[in-house]
Design a protein around this motif. Structure first.
Motif, PDB file in Angstrom:
ATOM      1  N   LYS A 133       0.844  -1.188   0.000  1.00  0.00           N
ATOM      2  CA  LYS A 133       0.000   0.000   0.000  1.00  0.00           C
ATOM      3  C   LYS A 133       0.880   1.239   0.000  1.00  0.00           C
ATOM      4  CE  LYS A 133      -3.990  -2.065   2.353  1.00  0.00           C
ATOM      5  NZ  LYS A 133      -4.895  -1.994   3.527  1.00  0.00           N
ATOM      6  N   PRO A 134       0.502   2.255  -0.767  1.00  0.00           N
ATOM      7  CA  PRO A 134       1.287   3.498  -0.758  1.00  0.00           C
ATOM      8  C   PRO A 134       1.413   4.037   0.669  1.00  0.00           C
ATOM      9  CG  PRO A 134      -0.395   3.557  -2.484  1.00  0.00           C
ATOM     10  CD  PRO A 134      -0.681   2.348  -1.641  1.00  0.00           C
ATOM     11  N   GLN A 194       1.784   5.871  -4.948  1.00  0.00           N
ATOM     12  CA  GLN A 194       2.661   4.714  -5.120  1.00  0.00           C
ATOM     13  C   GLN A 194       3.876   5.084  -5.961  1.00  0.00           C
ATOM     14  OE1 GLN A 194       3.511   2.288  -3.511  1.00  0.00           O
ATOM     15  NE2 GLN A 194       2.348   0.464  -4.096  1.00  0.00           N
ATOM     16  N   CYS A 197       6.243   6.912  -3.812  1.00  0.00           N
ATOM     17  CA  CYS A 197       7.026   5.988  -2.980  1.00  0.00           C
ATOM     18  C   CYS A 197       8.154   5.352  -3.783  1.00  0.00           C
ATOM     19  CB  CYS A 197       6.114   4.913  -2.390  1.00  0.00           C
ATOM     20  SG  CYS A 197       4.923   5.545  -1.182  1.00  0.00           S
ATOM     21  N   PRO A 214       2.876  -4.158  -5.593  1.00  0.00           N
ATOM     22  CA  PRO A 214       2.739  -2.691  -5.638  1.00  0.00           C
ATOM     23  C   PRO A 214       1.445  -2.201  -6.275  1.00  0.00           C
ATOM     24  CG  PRO A 214       4.215  -3.436  -7.361  1.00  0.00           C
ATOM     25  CD  PRO A 214       3.919  -4.639  -6.507  1.00  0.00           C
TER      26      PRO A 214
END
Length: 291
Positions: A133-134, A194, A197, A214
């Motif tokens: 998860k982001p 995401q 990240c 992802p």
């Protein structure tokens, strides 16, 4: 009743309980771990007889595999088979779990990362991770990306600006956030978070990027952007991805490993794994007969 139904399903699919409980294991170590005939380059990561226990539970069993440099490697298999646990072995994230025991070797650039004296902070700089998860920091977009370089001693604003811009461009996010650098990252969409990240991981200059499912929390459009990004990243990085989505593994990866009950059942080029698997268990999983 449940046992009778399970036996009926196994009979229909051609599977047997013994095979499911004791999956075959193909030796993929191959000396120094090269995957293909004629490929004499050393793998960037090479595991040899890797075993891991959490308490009494034997989670990973005799894992032998070689990760090729500047390629995308996918790990597939049903839930609970050990994919994410294996991924976390590559940058020692499992060290954070109590009562764990590891035997065997994980070599990064021919050095055993579990050897005494290994600098784990430096290792995690070189082998970065993007989670399921982001998880952006509650800071601005700029500060999210600049955080890692600052921790590693880079203070000059001009250099930080360069790193932030390059990382966001490499993560295919620059054009979408260039006018929002000093706004909160929490206002970005899930797909943008995401990719942020990923940019945050790229900012510290890794050689290997680990991705644990992802795209599992993303919509199809955001997923397509991440997949396109992964395909571009392998020009400069080695990517290892865990996914439940076999179509995704087939689309983005060069090599694929199928895991079951903590064992690496089969590992090789993605095209071969999906079109001509050597193990019946691999074929049965890919064709949806179980899992």
């Amino acid at each position: 009743m449940v046992i009778a139904m399970t036996l009926a399903i196994l009979e229909q699919t051609g599977l047997d309980i013994q095979t499911l409980e004791n999956p075959p294991v193909r030796d993929t170590c191959g000396g120094e771990g090269t995957l293909h005939p004629g490929d004499t380059s050393f793998p960037v990561i090479h595991t040899e007889n890797l075993n891991l226990w959490f308490g009494e539970a034997h989670i990973l069993q005799n894992i032998c595999m070689a990760i090729r440099r500047n390629k995308v490697t996918a790990l597939i298999g049903p839930s609970g088979c050990g994919k994410s646990t294996l991924l976390r072995c590559f940058n020692r994230m499992n060290d954070l779990i109590d009562h764990r025991k590891i035997t065997g070797e994980v070599r990064y650039d021919q050095e055993n990362i579990y050897a005494p004296g290994t600098d784990v902070v430096l290792l995690r700089k070189k082998i970065g991770m993007v989670f399921q998860k982001p998880n952006p920091f509650p800071k601005t977009v700029y500060e999210n990306v600049a955080y890692g370089p600052r921790v590693h001693g880079i203070k000059e604003k001009k250099e930080l600006d360069r790193i932030v811009e390059k990382s966001l461009k490499d993560a295919a996010l620059w054009e979408e956030v260039r006018d929002r650098l000093h706004q909160s990252a929490m206002g970005l969409s899930g797909g943008q978070q995401q990719r942020l990240c990923i940019a945050r991981t790229l900012a510290v200059g890794p050689e290997v990027i680990l991705m644990d499912e992802p795209c599992s929390a993303l919509d199809p459009i955001a997923t397509a952007k991440i997949e396109n990004l992964i395909d571009g990243l392998k020009q400069h990085y080695t990517v290892i991805i865990v996914t439940h989505n076999m179509q995704q593994a087939a689309r983005v990866s060069d090599d694929t490993g199928f895991m079951y009950l903590g064992k690496l059942v089969e590992f090789g080029p993605t095209k071969q794994i999906f079109e001509h698997p050597e193990e019946d268990l691999t074929e049965n999983y890919i064709t949806g007969r179980f899992g």
